[in-house]
Write a protein that holds these residues in place. Structure first.
Motif, PDB file in Angstrom:
ATOM      1  N   PHE A   3      -8.296  20.780  -0.570  1.00 42.62           N
ATOM      2  CA  PHE A   3      -7.343  19.866   0.062  1.00 42.62           C
ATOM      3  C   PHE A   3      -5.959  20.500   0.079  1.00 42.62           C
ATOM      4  N   GLY A   4      -5.153  20.088   1.043  1.00 47.81           N
ATOM      5  CA  GLY A   4      -3.756  20.522   1.057  1.00 47.81           C
ATOM      6  C   GLY A   4      -2.945  19.685   0.072  1.00 47.81           C
ATOM      7  N   ALA A   5      -1.679  20.067  -0.108  1.00 50.90           N
ATOM      8  CA  ALA A   5      -0.792  19.300  -0.991  1.00 50.90           C
ATOM      9  C   ALA A   5      -0.585  17.914  -0.394  1.00 50.90           C
ATOM     10  N   LYS A   6      -0.669  16.880  -1.248  1.00 52.05           N
ATOM     11  CA  LYS A   6      -0.554  15.529  -0.700  1.00 52.05           C
ATOM     12  C   LYS A   6       0.871  14.996  -0.834  1.00 52.05           C
ATOM     13  N   VAL A   7       1.216  14.190   0.143  1.00 48.71           N
ATOM     14  CA  VAL A   7       2.498  13.503   0.113  1.00 48.71           C
ATOM     15  C   VAL A   7       2.199  12.017  -0.018  1.00 48.71           C
ATOM     16  N   GLU A   8       2.858  11.360  -0.950  1.00 47.75           N
ATOM     17  CA  GLU A   8       2.636   9.927  -1.147  1.00 47.75           C
ATOM     18  C   GLU A   8       3.738   9.175  -0.405  1.00 47.75           C
ATOM     19  N   ALA A  20       4.517  26.399  11.278  1.00 46.55           N
ATOM     20  CA  ALA A  20       5.592  27.382  11.151  1.00 46.55           C
ATOM     21  C   ALA A  20       5.360  28.317   9.965  1.00 46.55           C
ATOM     22  N   GLY A  21       4.177  28.211   9.357  1.00 52.07           N
ATOM     23  CA  GLY A  21       3.844  29.109   8.261  1.00 52.07           C
ATOM     24  C   GLY A  21       4.376  28.656   6.910  1.00 52.07           C
ATOM     25  N   GLY A  22       4.925  27.447   6.853  1.00 58.22           N
ATOM     26  CA  GLY A  22       5.485  26.942   5.595  1.00 58.22           C
ATOM     27  C   GLY A  22       4.443  26.257   4.730  1.00 58.22           C
ATOM     28  N   THR A  23       4.870  25.750   3.577  1.00 52.70           N
ATOM     29  CA  THR A  23       3.980  24.968   2.727  1.00 52.70           C
ATOM     30  C   THR A  23       4.567  23.568   2.557  1.00 52.70           C
ATOM     31  N   VAL A  24       3.667  22.598   2.473  1.00 53.90           N
ATOM     32  CA  VAL A  24       4.091  21.208   2.311  1.00 53.90           C
ATOM     33  C   VAL A  24       4.377  20.962   0.832  1.00 53.90           C
ATOM     34  N   ASP A  25       5.540  20.386   0.538  1.00 50.43           N
ATOM     35  CA  ASP A  25       5.860  20.058  -0.855  1.00 50.43           C
ATOM     36  C   ASP A  25       5.104  18.820  -1.279  1.00 50.43           C
ATOM     37  N   GLN A  26       4.498  18.855  -2.451  1.00 55.60           N
ATOM     38  CA  GLN A  26       3.894  17.631  -2.986  1.00 55.60           C
ATOM     39  C   GLN A  26       5.028  16.738  -3.486  1.00 55.60           C
ATOM     40  N   GLU A  27       5.160  15.577  -2.866  1.00 56.79           N
ATOM     41  CA  GLU A  27       6.298  14.723  -3.206  1.00 56.79           C
ATOM     42  C   GLU A  27       6.015  13.274  -2.828  1.00 56.79           C
ATOM     43  N   THR A  28       6.938  12.413  -3.208  1.00 63.07           N
ATOM     44  CA  THR A  28       6.881  11.012  -2.820  1.00 63.07           C
ATOM     45  C   THR A  28       7.935  10.783  -1.757  1.00 63.07           C
ATOM     46  N   ARG A  29       7.528  10.149  -0.646  1.00 68.94           N
ATOM     47  CA  ARG A  29       8.485   9.873   0.433  1.00 68.94           C
ATOM     48  C   ARG A  29       8.476   8.385   0.756  1.00 68.94           C
ATOM     49  N   GLY A  30       9.601   7.909   1.247  1.00 73.38           N
ATOM     50  CA  GLY A  30       9.699   6.503   1.625  1.00 73.38           C
ATOM     51  C   GLY A  30       9.723   6.369   3.138  1.00 73.38           C
ATOM     52  N   PHE A  31       9.044   5.352   3.659  1.00 72.90           N
ATOM     53  CA  PHE A  31       9.044   5.111   5.109  1.00 72.90           C
ATOM     54  C   PHE A  31      10.270   4.279   5.476  1.00 72.90           C
ATOM     55  N   ILE A  32      10.947   4.703   6.514  1.00 71.06           N
ATOM     56  CA  ILE A  32      12.123   3.956   6.981  1.00 71.06           C
ATOM     57  C   ILE A  32      11.751   3.306   8.314  1.00 71.06           C
ATOM     58  N   ASP A  33      11.632   1.992   8.270  1.00 68.64           N
ATOM     59  CA  ASP A  33      11.129   1.255   9.426  1.00 68.64           C
ATOM     60  C   ASP A  33      11.988   1.462  10.675  1.00 68.64           C
ATOM     61  N   ALA A  34      13.300   1.458  10.488  1.00 68.56           N
ATOM     62  CA  ALA A  34      14.228   1.525  11.623  1.00 68.56           C
ATOM     63  C   ALA A  34      14.051   2.807  12.432  1.00 68.56           C
ATOM     64  N   THR A  35      13.737   3.926  11.748  1.00 67.85           N
ATOM     65  CA  THR A  35      13.637   5.203  12.455  1.00 67.85           C
ATOM     66  C   THR A  35      12.193   5.645  12.638  1.00 67.85           C
ATOM     67  N   GLY A  36      11.278   5.023  11.917  1.00 63.67           N
ATOM     68  CA  GLY A  36       9.878   5.442  11.990  1.00 63.67           C
ATOM     69  C   GLY A  36       9.626   6.760  11.278  1.00 63.67           C
ATOM     70  N   GLU A  37      10.579   7.170  10.428  1.00 63.09           N
ATOM     71  CA  GLU A  37      10.436   8.448   9.731  1.00 63.09           C
ATOM     72  C   GLU A  37      10.207   8.235   8.235  1.00 63.09           C
ATOM     73  N   CYS A  51       0.811  -1.207   0.000  1.00 63.24           N
ATOM     74  CA  CYS A  51       0.000   0.000   0.000  1.00 63.24           C
ATOM     75  C   CYS A  51       0.845   1.258   0.000  1.00 63.24           C
ATOM     76  N   ASP A  52       0.394   2.251  -0.750  1.00 66.00           N
ATOM     77  CA  ASP A  52       0.970   3.592  -0.690  1.00 66.00           C
ATOM     78  C   ASP A  52      -0.088   4.483  -0.064  1.00 66.00           C
ATOM     79  N   ALA A  53       0.358   5.357   0.831  1.00 65.04           N
ATOM     80  CA  ALA A  53      -0.600   6.237   1.517  1.00 65.04           C
ATOM     81  C   ALA A  53      -0.391   7.671   1.077  1.00 65.04           C
ATOM     82  N   ASN A  54      -1.457   8.313   0.629  1.00 64.01           N
ATOM     83  CA  ASN A  54      -1.410   9.739   0.294  1.00 64.01           C
ATOM     84  C   ASN A  54      -1.966  10.501   1.478  1.00 64.01           C
ATOM     85  N   VAL A  55      -1.178  11.429   1.995  1.00 64.09           N
ATOM     86  CA  VAL A  55      -1.556  12.119   3.232  1.00 64.09           C
ATOM     87  C   VAL A  55      -1.477  13.622   3.034  1.00 64.09           C
ATOM     88  N   SER A  56      -2.498  14.336   3.490  1.00 60.05           N
ATOM     89  CA  SER A  56      -2.418  15.797   3.513  1.00 60.05           C
ATOM     90  C   SER A  56      -3.195  16.318   4.707  1.00 60.05           C
TER      91      SER A  56
END
Ligand code: ADP
Ligand code: MG
Length: 494
Positions: free
Chosen positions: A219-224, A251-268, A205-210
């Motif tokens: 909707f806000g910019a989504k991150v996959e 912090a007043g910033g904007t979320v970049d629409q991008e693809t990110r990978g989950f790293i199990d070891a760090t939970g990030e 599964c890939d999760a799109n989150v905004s």
């Protein structure tokens, strides 16, 4: 660090899932090359079509089409009468042809829905966009032997039939996302279209989150987010992403629409590619395959072949068998378990005894299955059958054995595979019903335990329990504890 509640008060979480599920066909999507690559030597399940050699032509796997439509019907999708395959072009080493055959604008299934039920948000309906059919890619294995790093390619997975389900952005929490996935996995397994195993990669599964402010229209910019291989990592990846985006927005910033990978070891999650780097896939209709006319008669046939689904089955168990919702839920988790339970009820031949059957399945039998330590273990793996459970219930109901003896009998059945009736006869475990015999034991126990007798006479009711225990011990559990208690009290009060 923003707290979860502060985030929830300020932002609405929006999640849409893309779920890939390998189909349990015999062969690959476009050739008769065998599909089941689990535990196979790399590059042993390949053929000219899999490798995309010049001059080869794809042939549509009819079973894969049927499974996709079956999955769609199980989820209430609409099945359009016309479908086609398209080419999605992108160069990547795991993609031998340089394009993937998939479906772009005319998939097999549209719409449909899944009902999720979470503690926080209750019952909610999550819409589906579509389900389409495509081919899986090969796998890259990255190696680093110290002096150099390099990649190996395994094409066994290339061309495996892959169904992709896309949800609407209707999910509102990580709990809902996981509930949604659990239900899909359950239904795909019930329908027999996939083993849907996250660890083996047959369910991904890939999760799109905004995030957006409550009440916002847009909707806000989504991150996959990609690379989650367990329900737990899906949950953690979404939670991490929610916090990360909230911090940026706070912090007043904007979320970049991008693809990110989950790293199990760090939970990030870590950035993989941004929107600017997004591919242009140059989709066009697959020229080597005909468009398909899906005959309504075929859809009707598939609909008729659909098994009773878990929720319908659970509702029926509540209604017909008098089970609680929790009990029926547990018993319908897998189709096999539901079938084993129901087979035992049928063998007992009396639905008023269904609850007793259920208790064995949920209690000692489930315990034994858990001990096997395999996620997919079922009754058959414990060495017994529905008939064993049915006999056990019948023996207890007929008062041939006591409840306590029944537990022992089941233990013997797990060890030997023998049927309970045979075990009871061979080991002489019939309940002692001869009241003279029980009375003799009661007298003996009372004489042997003067302290408990004094305690009882001094007003300590619980002393009876101890004496009953002694009677049970003397008769190896073959006495009905209630009648033993009555006899003991009668003797002491006399
Ligand atoms: P793309 O064109 O980037 O593939 P889609 O519109 O096809 O995007 O949607 C892909 C997935 O992302 C779907 O599951 C959809 O529900 C989800 N999605 C779309 N927009 C959002 C959003 N703003 N936030 C979260 N999920 C979204
Ligand atoms: Mg898309």
């Amino acid at each position: 660090m923003t707290t979860d509640t502060a985030i929830a008060e300020k932002y609405e979480v929006v999640i849409g899932l893309e779920v890939h599920c390998q189909l349990r066909t015999r062969s690959k999507m476009f050739s008769d090359c065998p599909r089941d690559y689990f535990d196979r030597e790399p590059n042993t399940l390949i053929d000219p079509v899999t490798l995309g050699l010049p001059g080869t032509l794809p042939v549509i796997n009819e079973q894969a089409v049927a499974y996709t439509i079956l999955a769609g019907l199980a989820l209430g999708c609409e099945i359009p009468e016309y479908a086609k395959f398209d080419r999605k072009n992108y160069p990547y080493p795991d993609l031998p042809k340089g394009y993937q055959i998939t479906q772009y604008d005319q998939p097999f299934c549209l719409e449909g829905s899944v009902e999720v039920d979470t503690r926080d948000r209750g019952k909610r309906t999550i819409g589906l966009e579509r389900i389409h059919l495509e081919e899986d890619t090969g796998r890259l294995l990255h190696r680093d032997d110290g002096s150099e790093d390099y990649s190996l390619i395994d094409f066994n997975r290339a061309g495996v039939p892959l169904m992709e389900l896309v949800s609407k952005p209707d999910l509102r929490s990580s709990d809902e996302a996981v509930a949604f996935l659990r239900y899909l996995r359950q239904v795909f397994r019930y329908a027999g279209v996939s083993d849907a195993d996250l660890e083996k990669g047959s369910f991904r599964c890939d999760a799109n989150v905004s995030l957006r402010l409550h009440g916002a229209e847009e909707f806000g910019a989504k991150v996959e987010v990609k690379n989650m291989n367990s329900f737990r990592s899906v949950q953690r990846a979404i939670e991490f992403e929610i916090e990360r985006q909230a911090e940026i927005l706070d912090a007043g910033g904007t979320v970049d629409q991008e693809t990110r990978g989950f790293i199990d070891a760090t939970g990030e999650t870590a950035s993989q590619r941004s929107k600017e780097e997004a591919h242009d896939y140059r989709y066009f209709p697959e020229p080597d395959l005909p468009p398909l006319h899906i005959e309504p008669a075929m859809v009707d046939e598939l609909r008729a072949a659909l098994p009773e689904l878990p929720r319908a089955r659970a509702a029926r168990f509540v209604l017909e068998h008098g089970l609680t919702e929790d009990e029926s839920h547990t018993l319908t988790e897998s189709r096999q378990r539901a079938e084993d339970y129901e087979a035992a009820v049928t063998l007992v031949g009396d639905t008023s005894k269904a609850r007793a059957v259920a208790h064995w399945f949920i209690g000692d039998v489930a315990g034994r299955i858990n001990e096997l330590g395999r996620a997919d273990a079922e009754l058959v793996d414990t060495g017994i059958s529905p008939e064993h459970v049915a006999q056990l219930v019948q023996l207890v109901e007929a008062k041939t054995i006591t409840a306590s003896t029944a537990k022992d009998v089941l233990g013997f059945a797990f060890e030997s595979g023998d049927l309970p009736e045979a075990i009871v006869e061979a080991r002489g475990l019939r309940q002692v019903t001869d009241s003279g015999a029980i009375e003799a034991v009661v007298t003996q126990v009372i004489e042997a335990n003067p302290k408990a007798v004094d305690d009882y006479r001094g007003g300590k009711e619980s002393a009876v329990k101890f004496l009953v225990g002694q009677v049970m011990r003397e008769t190896r559990g073959r006495t009905d504890p209630n009648s033993a208690a009555e006899m003991i009290k009668a003797a002491l009060d006399a």
